[in-house]
Scaffold this active site. Structure first.
Site, mmCIF file in Angstrom:
data_model
loop_
_atom_site.group_PDB
_atom_site.id
_atom_site.type_symbol
_atom_site.label_atom_id
_atom_site.label_comp_id
_atom_site.label_asym_id
_atom_site.label_seq_id
_atom_site.Cartn_x
_atom_site.Cartn_y
_atom_site.Cartn_z
ATOM 1 N N ASP A 11 -2.442 -23.346 -12.260
ATOM 2 C CA ASP A 11 -1.180 -22.705 -12.633
ATOM 3 C C ASP A 11 -0.138 -23.809 -12.745
ATOM 4 O O ASP A 11 0.152 -24.500 -11.756
ATOM 5 C CB ASP A 11 -0.744 -21.695 -11.572
ATOM 6 C CG ASP A 11 -1.653 -20.481 -11.517
ATOM 7 O OD1 ASP A 11 -2.194 -20.107 -12.572
ATOM 8 O OD2 ASP A 11 -1.809 -19.903 -10.425
ATOM 9 N N ASP A 130 -2.809 -9.135 -15.640
ATOM 10 C CA ASP A 130 -2.257 -9.201 -14.289
ATOM 11 C C ASP A 130 -1.987 -7.768 -13.851
ATOM 12 O O ASP A 130 -1.186 -7.062 -14.477
ATOM 13 C CB ASP A 130 -0.955 -10.004 -14.266
ATOM 14 C CG ASP A 130 -1.157 -11.451 -14.686
ATOM 15 O OD1 ASP A 130 -2.249 -11.998 -14.452
ATOM 16 O OD2 ASP A 130 -0.213 -12.038 -15.260
#
Length: 253
Positions: A11, A130
């Site tokens: 990330d 998500d």
């Protein structure tokens, strides 16, 4: 059972790898290219790099970061974040990605899945989802987990497949960064609803968590970040433990 994959996730924000808990309280974890090379050398099957603030900041993917990372890799490399058009995808492929991951842009304009797939092939298109649990199942969130969409995660996974996605990257926002285990129930629900591979993400903490998501969650691949970045585990030893449980792994030499 087909061979399962172990994927290391980077990330990235401001050119650095970060990791938080439930998408919050981000900590610096290092340089993307260095970490990617380390994880590849330790036996990871793939690397995923997600530019996690590109969509929220309204900018494109950090192509130079992608380029430098790709130069260090000899395994499949997926890149997501800030990809809104087929031209954006082309630029990311040109920078060295093997696959692209789209999330918010696909929710806003689902036909983007078809546009990129028709140009580069379904195998190169990963739709990232998500999701956070609610009373009826799990709701999809956009913009790096900041915006609820009202969409059901299983229904959206089905639509993504119908539109030509080659894989689903499913992240449990509730489990993300906790190291308490993957959401096997949610993963199994999505895996059972589609025919394409599902990558489970969020909650990895122990080898048993990976075994659980492969056996109970029916995941085709499992993705982790913090346990690899901070030395809790490495892919080589993890794969050996999973293979000992008769879970098919591609074992490094």
């Amino acid at each position: 059972m087909l061979t399962r994959r172990i994927i290391a996730c980077l990330d990235v924000t401001n050119g650095r790898v970060v990791k938080g808990v439930q998408f919050l309280d981000l900590m610096d974890a290092g340089d993307p290219a260095e970490l990617a090379a380390r994880h590849a050398a330790s036996g990871a099957d793939e690397i995923v790099l997600l530019d996690i603030t590109a969509t929220h900041e309204g900018r494109g993917t950090l192509l130079e970061t992608v380029r430098k990372t790709a130069q260090r890799l000899f395994i499949p490399f997926t890149v997501g974040g800030g990809i809104r058009t087929a031209d954006d995808a082309a630029a990311v492929f040109d920078a060295g990605a093997d696959k692209i991951s789209i999330n918010s842009a696909a929710l806003t304009r689902p036909e983007l899945i078809e546009e990129i797939g028709s140009k580069f092939g379904a195998q190169a298109v990963v739709v990232a989802i998500d999701a956070r649990r609610n009373a009826t199942g799990a709701e999809v969130f956009a913009s790096g987990g900041r915006k609820p969409t009202g969409r059901d995660a299983v229904a959206w996974a089905r639509e993504a497949e119908q539109r030509g996605a080659g894989e689903i990257l499913l992240t449990s926002m509730d489990a993300d960064g906790t190291r308490d285990g993957f959401d096997c129930e949610l993963t199994a629900a999505v895996s059972s609803a589609v025919q394409i591979p599902v990558i489970a993400s969020g909650g990895a903490g122990t080898p048993q968590h990976f075994a659980d998501v492969f056996l109970r969650g029916k995941a085709d691949a499992a993705l982790a970040a913090s346990i690899f970045h901070f030395g809790v585990a490495d892919a080589r030893s993890l794969k050996a433990e999973l293979a000992a449980q008769s879970i098919p792994m591609r074992l490094p030499c």
